[in-house]
Design an enzyme around this catalytic site. Structure first.
Site, mmCIF file in Angstrom:
data_model
loop_
_atom_site.group_PDB
_atom_site.id
_atom_site.type_symbol
_atom_site.label_atom_id
_atom_site.label_comp_id
_atom_site.label_asym_id
_atom_site.label_seq_id
_atom_site.Cartn_x
_atom_site.Cartn_y
_atom_site.Cartn_z
ATOM 1 N N CYS A 95 2.203 -0.010 8.554
ATOM 2 C CA CYS A 95 3.563 -0.292 8.103
ATOM 3 C C CYS A 95 4.440 -0.660 9.294
ATOM 4 O O CYS A 95 4.459 0.039 10.304
ATOM 5 C CB CYS A 95 4.094 0.950 7.411
ATOM 6 S SG CYS A 95 5.830 0.894 7.166
ATOM 7 N N SER A 125 4.325 16.721 8.149
ATOM 8 C CA SER A 125 4.439 15.260 8.061
ATOM 9 C C SER A 125 3.567 14.606 9.126
ATOM 10 O O SER A 125 3.803 14.763 10.328
ATOM 11 C CB SER A 125 5.905 14.845 8.247
ATOM 12 O OG SER A 125 5.981 13.509 8.694
ATOM 13 N N GLU A 169 -2.614 9.895 1.361
ATOM 14 C CA GLU A 169 -2.659 8.421 1.288
ATOM 15 C C GLU A 169 -4.090 7.932 1.517
ATOM 16 O O GLU A 169 -4.572 7.018 0.839
ATOM 17 C CB GLU A 169 -1.723 7.808 2.340
ATOM 18 C CG GLU A 169 -1.737 6.277 2.297
ATOM 19 C CD GLU A 169 -1.031 5.654 3.501
ATOM 20 O OE1 GLU A 169 -0.016 6.199 3.959
ATOM 21 O OE2 GLU A 169 -1.513 4.606 3.971
ATOM 22 N N SER A 209 10.322 10.847 6.950
ATOM 23 C CA SER A 209 10.730 11.714 5.834
ATOM 24 C C SER A 209 11.892 12.634 6.224
ATOM 25 O O SER A 209 12.125 13.646 5.578
ATOM 26 C CB SER A 209 9.532 12.538 5.353
ATOM 27 O OG SER A 209 8.874 13.133 6.441
HETATM 28 S S1 SF4 Z 1 6.449 5.141 2.891
HETATM 29 FE FE1 SF4 Z 1 7.607 4.396 4.644
HETATM 30 S S2 SF4 Z 1 6.237 4.654 6.398
HETATM 31 FE FE2 SF4 Z 1 4.985 4.778 4.532
HETATM 32 S S3 SF4 Z 1 4.299 2.697 4.211
HETATM 33 FE FE3 SF4 Z 1 6.155 2.946 3.025
HETATM 34 S S4 SF4 Z 1 7.817 2.181 4.335
HETATM 35 FE FE4 SF4 Z 1 6.028 2.572 5.626
#
Ligand code: SF4
Length: 286
Positions: free
Chosen positions: A193, A221, A125, A265
């Site tokens: 988030c 993870s 990411e 996850s």
């Molecule tokens: S994948 Fe899940 S943890 Fe990651 S930004 Fe999106 S909602 Fe949030």
């Protein structure tokens, strides 16, 4: 032995959405379906999806035909171009929250800010966020690293911050405190988030009440690893497991309460399986 199960542990919105997209693609799909990298950091889920016809590849170069699904972490603009150049169908399962962070990162670059990405080096990411933020982007993982960059004169002028979605709030606060006096103008986009924050808050609250904490999720993870770290700071008897089979009875000597939480996850069946295991151990110990 009382078993407390976190209500906010396990699949987050973005992961559930990506898995739904992948399963839908498998049902409708003609030709091979691939994800660029594992769709989530959970080996069991990735294997199950491979059996349903959706398998990971490491690079666009490995794809000859069919469909490519972009996973929740998102990818760099150049990667999207490389996939499109293969002439295959592209399905974007990037989490909408990550998309927002990507848009903020590129807007910083366009507005002339030095983009600073607060996140883990080499996390997919973060790599994608840095690519969206352009050539001047810097990735900073720790306060110490930031202090060195400031002392070396690498961070000054107009600075804009974007945060990896799974970062902890106190990390952002600590970095902002170092950054603020070092630059002329500081713009901070809190792109963390909410799902991660809520999950972490609940886990810490449970950890304070528990003698042992079990955190379930892939060892690869970042989200689960951070969750386990945070819980360990409150309750040193915290165990990060991938599978209920790893749970050992001797972890629970003298335990009255065990808390169970899981990374974003982790599928619900893994959480249920761990809870079942723990209740069985509780019966043996009582
Ligand atoms: S994948 Fe899940 S943890 Fe990651 S930004 Fe999106 S909602 Fe949030």
């Amino acid at each position: 032995m009382k078993v407390l199960i976190a209500e906010r542990g396990g699949y987050c919105y973005g992961v559930q959405r990506a898995l739904d997209i992948a399963h839908e693609a498998a049902e409708q799909g003609s030709g091979p379906i691939h994800t660029l990298g594992p769709i989530i950091h959970n080996p069991g889920v990735v294997e199950k999806l491979a059996r349903a016809g959706v398998s990971p590849v490491d690079s666009p170069d490995e794809v000859e035909e069919g469909t490519v699904i972009l996973r929740t972490h998102g990818v760099a603009p150049a990667v999207i171009e490389a996939v499109e150049a293969r002439g295959v169908k592209v399905v974007d399962a990037t989490c909408p929250y990550v998309k927002v962070a990507q848009e903020k990162a590129s807007s910083l670059a366009r507005a002339g800010y030095l983009p600073v990405i607060l996140g883990e080096h080499d996390h997919p990411e973060v790599t994608a966020l840095a690519a969206h933020a352009g050539e001047r982007a810097m990735v900073i993982e720790s306060v110490r690293e930031l202090e060195e960059a400031v002392a070396g004169g690498k961070i000054k002028g107009k600075v804009g911050v974007v945060v990896q979605t799974t970062q902890a709030g106190d990390n952002l606060a600590a970095l902002a405190a170092v950054l603020a006096p070092a630059c002329r103008e500081l713009l901070v986009y809190n792109t963390m988030c909410n799902a991660t924050q809520k999950c972490q808050e609940e886990a810490l609250s449970l950890a304070r009440r528990a003698d042992v904490v079990i955190v379930i999720g892939g060892r690869n993870s970042a989200n689960t690893t951070r969750l386990a770290q945070l819980c360990r700071e409150v309750q040193p008897r915290t165990y990060h497991i991938e599978d209920a089979e790893e749970i050992q009875q001797e972890w629970f000597d003298g335990t009255e309460t065990v808390a169970v939480t899981a990374g974003a996850s982790t599928p619900p069946e893994q959480i249920e399986s761990a809870a079942h295991h723990l209740r069985a151990i509780g019966d043996v110990l009582s």
